[in-house]
Design a protein around this motif. Structure first.
Motif, PDB file in Angstrom:
ATOM      1  N   VAL A   1       0.864  -1.171   0.000  1.00  0.00           N
ATOM      2  CA  VAL A   1       0.000   0.000   0.000  1.00  0.00           C
ATOM      3  C   VAL A   1       0.900   1.219   0.000  1.00  0.00           C
ATOM      4  O   VAL A   1       1.721   1.392   0.903  1.00  0.00           O
ATOM      5  CB  VAL A   1      -0.940   0.014   1.225  1.00  0.00           C
ATOM      6  N   GLY A   2       0.728   2.067  -1.019  1.00  0.00           N
ATOM      7  CA  GLY A   2       1.636   3.177  -1.175  1.00  0.00           C
ATOM      8  C   GLY A   2       2.979   2.693  -1.698  1.00  0.00           C
ATOM      9  O   GLY A   2       3.082   1.697  -2.400  1.00  0.00           O
ATOM     10  N   GLY A   3       4.045   3.393  -1.302  1.00  0.00           N
ATOM     11  CA  GLY A   3       5.369   2.958  -1.729  1.00  0.00           C
ATOM     12  C   GLY A   3       5.455   2.851  -3.248  1.00  0.00           C
ATOM     13  O   GLY A   3       4.957   3.705  -3.987  1.00  0.00           O
ATOM     14  N   ASP A   4       6.046   1.764  -3.707  1.00  0.00           N
ATOM     15  CA  ASP A   4       6.248   1.548  -5.139  1.00  0.00           C
ATOM     16  C   ASP A   4       5.148   0.670  -5.745  1.00  0.00           C
ATOM     17  O   ASP A   4       5.405  -0.161  -6.632  1.00  0.00           O
ATOM     18  CB  ASP A   4       7.614   0.898  -5.386  1.00  0.00           C
ATOM     19  N   TYR A   5       3.901   0.858  -5.258  1.00  0.00           N
ATOM     20  CA  TYR A   5       2.802   0.013  -5.733  1.00  0.00           C
ATOM     21  C   TYR A   5       2.644   0.087  -7.250  1.00  0.00           C
ATOM     22  O   TYR A   5       2.217  -0.874  -7.898  1.00  0.00           O
ATOM     23  CB  TYR A   5       1.498   0.428  -5.055  1.00  0.00           C
ATOM     24  N   GLN A   6       2.973   1.244  -7.861  1.00  0.00           N
ATOM     25  CA  GLN A   6       2.736   1.419  -9.286  1.00  0.00           C
ATOM     26  C   GLN A   6       3.585   0.490 -10.150  1.00  0.00           C
ATOM     27  O   GLN A   6       3.248   0.238 -11.304  1.00  0.00           O
ATOM     28  CB  GLN A   6       2.998   2.871  -9.684  1.00  0.00           C
ATOM     29  N   LEU A   7       4.667  -0.026  -9.589  1.00  0.00           N
ATOM     30  CA  LEU A   7       5.529  -0.892 -10.387  1.00  0.00           C
ATOM     31  C   LEU A   7       4.857  -2.197 -10.771  1.00  0.00           C
ATOM     32  O   LEU A   7       5.294  -2.888 -11.695  1.00  0.00           O
ATOM     33  CB  LEU A   7       6.827  -1.190  -9.624  1.00  0.00           C
ATOM     34  N   SER A   8       3.796  -2.554 -10.068  1.00  0.00           N
ATOM     35  CA  SER A   8       3.100  -3.806 -10.403  1.00  0.00           C
ATOM     36  C   SER A   8       1.895  -3.572 -11.296  1.00  0.00           C
ATOM     37  O   SER A   8       1.256  -4.524 -11.731  1.00  0.00           O
ATOM     38  CB  SER A   8       2.632  -4.515  -9.123  1.00  0.00           C
ATOM     39  N   GLN A   9       1.561  -2.313 -11.590  1.00  0.00           N
ATOM     40  CA  GLN A   9       0.371  -2.032 -12.382  1.00  0.00           C
ATOM     41  C   GLN A   9       0.631  -2.354 -13.849  1.00  0.00           C
ATOM     42  O   GLN A   9       1.573  -1.838 -14.445  1.00  0.00           O
ATOM     43  CB  GLN A   9      -0.039  -0.567 -12.234  1.00  0.00           C
ATOM     44  N   GLN A  10      -0.203  -3.183 -14.434  1.00  0.00           N
ATOM     45  CA  GLN A  10      -0.051  -3.575 -15.829  1.00  0.00           C
ATOM     46  C   GLN A  10      -1.376  -3.531 -16.561  1.00  0.00           C
ATOM     47  O   GLN A  10      -1.627  -4.304 -17.472  1.00  0.00           O
ATOM     48  CB  GLN A  10       0.562  -4.962 -15.918  1.00  0.00           C
ATOM     49  N   TYR A  11      -2.242  -2.590 -16.143  1.00  0.00           N
ATOM     50  CA  TYR A  11      -3.561  -2.494 -16.746  1.00  0.00           C
ATOM     51  C   TYR A  11      -3.483  -2.263 -18.255  1.00  0.00           C
ATOM     52  O   TYR A  11      -4.374  -2.672 -19.003  1.00  0.00           O
ATOM     53  CB  TYR A  11      -4.348  -1.342 -16.121  1.00  0.00           C
ATOM     54  N   TYR A  12      -2.439  -1.583 -18.703  1.00  0.00           N
ATOM     55  CA  TYR A  12      -2.393  -1.262 -20.120  1.00  0.00           C
ATOM     56  C   TYR A  12      -2.122  -2.490 -20.983  1.00  0.00           C
ATOM     57  O   TYR A  12      -2.107  -2.411 -22.208  1.00  0.00           O
ATOM     58  CB  TYR A  12      -1.345  -0.174 -20.398  1.00  0.00           C
ATOM     59  N   GLY A  13      -1.935  -3.656 -20.364  1.00  0.00           N
ATOM     60  CA  GLY A  13      -1.826  -4.894 -21.122  1.00  0.00           C
ATOM     61  C   GLY A  13      -3.114  -5.704 -21.124  1.00  0.00           C
ATOM     62  O   GLY A  13      -3.111  -6.859 -21.552  1.00  0.00           O
ATOM     63  N   THR A  14      -4.211  -5.104 -20.650  1.00  0.00           N
ATOM     64  CA  THR A  14      -5.503  -5.795 -20.583  1.00  0.00           C
ATOM     65  C   THR A  14      -6.554  -4.984 -21.332  1.00  0.00           C
ATOM     66  O   THR A  14      -6.630  -3.765 -21.164  1.00  0.00           O
ATOM     67  CB  THR A  14      -5.943  -5.977 -19.120  1.00  0.00           C
ATOM     68  N   SER A  15      -7.361  -5.625 -22.148  1.00  0.00           N
ATOM     69  CA  SER A  15      -8.433  -4.927 -22.865  1.00  0.00           C
ATOM     70  C   SER A  15      -9.565  -4.574 -21.918  1.00  0.00           C
ATOM     71  O   SER A  15      -9.942  -5.374 -21.053  1.00  0.00           O
ATOM     72  CB  SER A  15      -8.981  -5.807 -23.987  1.00  0.00           C
ATOM     73  N   ILE A  16     -10.107  -3.375 -22.091  1.00  0.00           N
ATOM     74  CA  ILE A  16     -11.365  -3.032 -21.435  1.00  0.00           C
ATOM     75  C   ILE A  16     -12.527  -3.562 -22.267  1.00  0.00           C
ATOM     76  O   ILE A  16     -13.478  -4.146 -21.746  1.00  0.00           O
ATOM     77  CB  ILE A  16     -11.488  -1.508 -21.255  1.00  0.00           C
ATOM     78  N   GLN A  17     -12.442  -3.360 -23.568  1.00  0.00           N
ATOM     79  CA  GLN A  17     -13.465  -3.837 -24.502  1.00  0.00           C
ATOM     80  C   GLN A  17     -12.756  -4.501 -25.674  1.00  0.00           C
ATOM     81  O   GLN A  17     -11.949  -3.872 -26.349  1.00  0.00           O
ATOM     82  CB  GLN A  17     -14.328  -2.680 -25.009  1.00  0.00           C
ATOM     83  N   PRO A  18     -12.986  -5.771 -25.929  1.00  0.00           N
ATOM     84  CA  PRO A  18     -12.319  -6.432 -27.045  1.00  0.00           C
ATOM     85  C   PRO A  18     -12.713  -5.830 -28.395  1.00  0.00           C
ATOM     86  O   PRO A  18     -13.771  -5.219 -28.547  1.00  0.00           O
ATOM     87  CB  PRO A  18     -12.803  -7.887 -26.933  1.00  0.00           C
ATOM     88  N   GLU A  19     -11.850  -6.035 -29.359  1.00  0.00           N
ATOM     89  CA  GLU A  19     -12.147  -5.672 -30.739  1.00  0.00           C
ATOM     90  C   GLU A  19     -12.999  -6.779 -31.363  1.00  0.00           C
ATOM     91  O   GLU A  19     -12.719  -7.963 -31.180  1.00  0.00           O
ATOM     92  CB  GLU A  19     -10.852  -5.506 -31.523  1.00  0.00           C
ATOM     93  N   GLU A  20     -14.027  -6.373 -32.107  1.00  0.00           N
ATOM     94  CA  GLU A  20     -14.945  -7.359 -32.681  1.00  0.00           C
ATOM     95  C   GLU A  20     -15.244  -7.052 -34.140  1.00  0.00           C
ATOM     96  O   GLU A  20     -15.333  -5.884 -34.541  1.00  0.00           O
ATOM     97  CB  GLU A  20     -16.271  -7.365 -31.915  1.00  0.00           C
ATOM     98  N   GLN A  21     -15.433  -8.107 -34.891  1.00  0.00           N
ATOM     99  CA  GLN A  21     -15.915  -8.011 -36.265  1.00  0.00           C
ATOM    100  C   GLN A  21     -17.015  -9.060 -36.436  1.00  0.00           C
ATOM    101  O   GLN A  21     -16.769 -10.250 -36.253  1.00  0.00           O
ATOM    102  CB  GLN A  21     -14.790  -8.251 -37.270  1.00  0.00           C
ATOM    103  N   LEU A  22     -18.202  -8.595 -36.760  1.00  0.00           N
ATOM    104  CA  LEU A  22     -19.360  -9.486 -36.908  1.00  0.00           C
ATOM    105  C   LEU A  22     -19.937  -9.325 -38.306  1.00  0.00           C
ATOM    106  O   LEU A  22     -20.142  -8.203 -38.777  1.00  0.00           O
ATOM    107  CB  LEU A  22     -20.438  -9.151 -35.873  1.00  0.00           C
TER     108      LEU A  22
END
Length: 1007
Positions: free
Chosen positions: A352-373
């Motif tokens: 909590v606090g400290g260097d917590y940001q070093l583990s953040q990797q949200y930018y490697g996860t999609s919020i909404q996938p790309e789709e083609q239908l």
């Protein structure tokens, strides 16, 4: 059998095609009126002609009187079938609540997919969608849009197309709503109650029937574009539908196509709420017995066991006598010291606090996938005789999805030897250069591309049917028969790293010439995977060559095929008698075969971070017959009953039934009650699963909930039996004649499922073994430095395998061990009126509709422990205590608008947990203690505007929709407390709006 154009009176679940004489003033809008979405029914006697004035393209229709326009007894248009029954009758309300969603209501939501709208109905909760499966990389569900009634699971909701089953897109039998011909849907009927006796297995929670406009004539289409306020998720949708009659009206042809291109949202960095970094973690101040809560939902938190370039997690001692723990590697291999923040005093995996940001990797996860239908649907019908019609339907659907599932994370399980050639000089000075010396790293491998999933799925459907009528003993009968084949082919592909290759590549040394090479052990040299090994540096960011990355990466995949064959014949009639109204009778038989096959290349069956596919093969058949009746009774009562006998080739014989009674003592009020026995048979996946695997981490209760990796293998179980559900439904509909246009309804439901099929989660198996469940303990093996040991063997008894476990191996399978219960109340109110009734000078019409579901119980019991009720658990299990949708509309001349308020009530992380901040009781695996168990609710505001363009001879409409007008962020929902959540987004994507404000602009036309 010639069909004229009056689609308002036709529900496509009718067992036969009907000759439809136009009725002046009756439209689809009037039929939608009395339904009010989740509790009341839209039938002939609930409708009346409406004034010919513009209405908003929504469900804005007032409840109406109880008497339909007079129809001649022999007028075929007086016979109306709805999804709740297979019997066509004039002017009756059956006991089972049926929701009717009209075309205008769907258009007002302007969804890219019709499922996006249906899933906003309060009685629908917890559906599988592309956005909540973006991390389900190898489960087959990517790109699927499903419907989950009553939060009982998508496998317990039966989805029909014009009353016919459709092939599933998953081995569970789940139908992908993407396969519905979007441009031809004129309404959606939802039976919010058991309907297995009428429609067969899987209708435990109810039926969703998509009704097509089978008599459409002309050319219509829609083109729309949308994006979010952040400039992403750009979405195009184009649909075109044409219909024509020929041979003097004896034949009718339809063709409809639909294209959707959705850009998705890659990475969460574009959303400000990701900076909250909320996780559910172990409280660093908690020690057993000190009165502190065990868990806390902490912002600005993150794992201290993984960073992008690696962090030393072991207490390995350097040559200076100091521990190396907390040494992490940054850009270019720089050596740094980690700040553990509030967790520096213990060995928990969270900071909590400290260097917590070093583990953040949200930018490697999609919020909404790309789709083609892409989809195309065709229908051809021809009246061979006045009493016999032949028709055929053909459809092809193709869907592609691309999604990021998070980086390849190793949490404190990477062993680096002291003679590794990549050890930075600053660290090399502190440790011996010896292969006997080791330290352990945790890393999310920023140099390795994020895991990526590619789903390519096509669904084909071929149907040949006949509809007709005949007279027998002075009674007119209608019949239909059809054969249908559905085929689903899917390729599930990944971009992922190979663990075995990475293990070889990270063990890098210098050869006699000083070159860095992969360590050439005897075992490595004998392994074909070692060939071409390129050394890989696990210590740093931006320290690896493209060749090193290419060596460890691969594209594992599997192919699977589902096939469904259905043949059925149905009969129905109304038997006239001198004492009562006509008695409705329907009966029929059906045979169905479901089968699955697949192929996995041997090299993709094991050894990968994601994938490790196994092929599933098997089939079963179903043969069944049913009968149904509707009997009018004295004193304005009516009885509806049905029974079905079913034989399953794998699980035996089952009888289902339904009994319902409705009573209308006065014209303003109607009561109804139903009792039913419903079933869900085990599906292809539950019976024949070849061995799906997933790897993640759990909290080890024998090691103070320290994170330990597990590999779980789930196989099918041929001994499964059908689930059995007993359901009650009680309802009342009130339409006061002294307030024209007002309608109210209340419906209570209670569904009890016994012998429910389920699979325990990995954490549950370990926790329940820890608390003494020996049967579940037999499913565990532990990998230790001395080898793999099974529960009960020396070293792995009731006290656990000890602190040296590096991984658990879990064998799992579904079985009939659960009991489920779902209870709730559906509430509705609607009111429509002309503003001129207030003041003569005021133009236009106003309408209001409010719908809500109050979930009272969604519990599950395993026969050993007390039932767990997830109602109000907004962290993920759900549903929320209250889900609601409020609509206010206005229409005048060519303009209409709608304002929609929708939301969910506040909830908790877990109903069994104890909230406290001090003086807390002892925490255990079921009744954990938590500092703040609260999760906020949410209210979202949407708007819709439509303008009918004054183009001569062409019906065209320009529309504009804004969803989440106030750009409300999703409620923070900390995932955890095991360390598997470091790639999660800190929200509940199933329950909350996660994209932010979004816009859609479009044009519709009808020639």
């Amino acid at each position: 059998m010639r069909e004229t154009s009056n689609p308002a009176l036709v529900a496509a679940s009718a067992p036969v095609a009907q000759k439809r004489a136009p009725l002046a003033g009756l439209t689809l809008k009037t039929l939608v009126g009395a339904a009010l979405l989740t509790g009341s029914s839209a039938y002939a006697q609930d409708t009346q002609p409406m004034q010919t004035v513009p209405e908003p393209p929504t469900s804005a229709v007032a409840p109406v009187p109880d008497v339909a326009p007079e129809l001649a007894p022999d007028d075929p248009s007086s016979e109306i079938t709805v999804t709740g029954s297979r019997i066509a009758r004039n002017g009756y309300d059956q006991p089972t609540p049926v929701t009717v969603i009209g075309l205008q209501e769907i258009q007002a939501a302007a969804p890219a997919n019709i499922a996006d709208f249906v899933n906003q109905i309060p009685s629908v909760s917890g559906s599988v969608t592309p956005s909540n499966t973006q991390r389900n990389l190898s489960g087959g569900a990517g790109g699927i849009n499903t419907i989950n009634l009553r939060s009982l699971g998508t496998a317990r909701t039966l989805v029909l197309l014009d009353g016919h089953r459709s092939v599933g897109s998953l081995a569970s039998g789940t139908v992908d709503v993407n396969t519905i011909p979007q441009g031809l849907v004129k309404s959606v009927e939802v039976v919010t109650g058991g309907a297995s006796s009428v429609y067969g297995s899987d209708a435990v929670a109810g039926v969703v029937n998509f009704i097509l406009d089978r008599t459409y004539t002309g050319l219509k289409g829609e083109a729309s574009y949308g994006e979010t306020t952040y400039g992403d998720d750009q979405t195009w949708r184009v649909s075109l539908t044409g219909g024509l009659s020929f041979a003097e009206g004896r034949g009718h042809a339809l063709l409809s196509g639909n294209l959707v291109r959705r850009g998705g949202v890659y990475g969460a960095g574009s959303r400000p709420w990701t900076d909250r970094a909320v996780h559910l973690i172990q409280n660093p101040r908690h020690v057993a017995g000190n009165g502190q809560p065990e868990y806390v939902a902490a912002g600005q938190s993150g794992l201290n066991t993984t960073t992008g370039g690696g962090i030393i997690t072991s207490n390995s001692i350097g040559t200076n006598g100091a521990s190396l723990r907390g040494t992490y590697f940054g850009q270019g291999g720089t050596v740094n010291r980690y700040d553990y923040g509030a967790n520096r005093l213990n060995n928990l995996p969270w900071t909590v606090g400290g260097d917590y940001q070093l583990s953040q990797q949200y930018y490697g996860t999609s919020i909404q996938p790309e789709e083609q239908l892409s989809s195309v649907f065709g229908r051809f019908s021809f009246d061979i005789l006045e009493t016999l019609q032949v028709y055929t339907e053909l459809s092809y659907n193709r869907s592609n999805q691309i999604s990021w599932g998070g980086y390849h994370t190793d949490k404190a399980n990477v062993t680096i030897r002291g003679d590794n050639a990549f050890i930075p000089a600053a660290l090399r000075a502190l440790i011996p250069n010896s292969s006997a010396y080791t330290f352990t790293l945790g890393t999310w491998n920023q140099d390795i591309p994020t895991r990526e999933s590619h789903y390519d799925r096509n669904v084909q459907r071929y149907l040949l049917g006949f509809e007709g009528s005949f007279d027998l003993i002075n009674t007119g009968w209608k019949w239909d028969a059809y054969y249908q084949r559905g085929i689903m082919n899917a390729k599930e592909g990944l971009v992922a790293a190979n663990r075995v290759k990475l293990g070889y590549a990270q063990d890098a040394i210098r050869d006699g010439s000083g070159n860095i090479v992969c360590r050439p052990t005897a075992a490595a040299l004998a392994d074909p995977l070692f060939q071409g090994c390129v050394p890989f540096n696990r210590m740093g960011i931006g320290v690896n060559s493209p060749e090193a990355v290419a060596y460890i990466m691969g594209t594992p995949y599997d192919d699977r095929r589902l096939q469904q064959d259905v043949a059925a014949v149905n009969f129905s009639t109304n038997i006239q008698n001198p004492w009562l109204d006509a008695i409705g009778v329907a009966f029929g038989v059906e045979h169905r075969k479901e089968q699955i096959s697949g192929y996995v290349p041997p090299e993709y069956a094991a050894g990968w971070y994601s994938g490790n596919f196994t092929a599933t093969r098997g089939s079963y058949t179903v043969t069944e017959g049913y009968g149904e009746t509707v009997v009018p009774l004295p004193f304005k009562f009516e009885f509806n009953g049905a029974a079905r006998y079913t034989h399953y080739s794998e699980s035996g014989n089952v009888v289902t039934w339904k009994a319902g009674l409705s009573w209308q003592p006065i014209k303003d009020i109607r009561f109804r009650v139903t009792r039913s026995r419903d079933i869900r048979a085990p599906n292809l996946s539950e019976l024949f699963q070849g061995g799906s695997r997933n790897t993640n981490s759990i909290g080890d209760p024998w090691q103070n909930n320290q994170a330990v990796r597990y590999t779980q293998t789930v196989t099918g179980n041929l001994d499964l039996q059908p689930e059995k559900a007993d359901s009650w439904g009680l309802g009342v509909i009130y339409r006061p004649s002294f307030i024209p246009g007002l309608g109210l309804s209340v419906d209570y439901y209670d569904i009890k499922i016994k012998d429910a099929i389920g699979t325990l989660g990995a954490q549950d198996i370990v926790d329940r073994c820890f608390t003494g469940n020996v049967d579940l303990c037999q499913r565990l093996r532990a990998i230790t430095p001395t080898g793999t040991i099974a529960y009960g063997s020396p070293g792995f008894g009731s006290t656990g395998p000890g602190p040296t476990v590096s991984e658990y191996l879990i064998a799992n399978s579904p079985y009939n061990f659960l009991s489920n219960r779902a209870r709730g109340i559906d509430l509705e109110a609607s009111y429509q009126f002309d503003l001129s009734t207030i003041a003569a000078a005021l133009p236009g019409k106003m309408n209001f509709r409010g719908i809500a579901t109050h979930y009272l119980e969604a519990s599950e019991a395993n026969g050993v422990q007390a039932p767990t009720d997830v109602v109000g658990e907004n962290a993920g299990g759900g549903p929320a205590n209250w889900t609601y949708r409020l609509t206010l509309g206005y229409a005048v001349d060519n303009f209409s608008l709608q304002v929609i308020g929708r939301g969910v009530s506040a909830g908790v992380y877990n109903n069994n947990w104890v909230e406290c901040t001090s003086g807390c009781p002892a925490s255990n695996t079921i009744n954990r203690t938590i500092a703040d168990n609260h999760i906020d609710g949410a209210f979202y505001l949407d708007t819709y505007f439509a303008y009918d363009l004054p183009v001569g001879g062409v019906k065209s409409q320009l529309f504009f929709r804004v969803a989440n007008l106030l750009n409300k962020d999703p409620a923070p929902v900390g995932k955890g407390p095991s360390d598997t959540s470091n790639v999660d987004l800190g929200i509940n994507q199933t329950m909350y709006d996660y994209l932010g404000r979004s816009f859609r602009l479009g044009l519709r036309f009808d020639l």
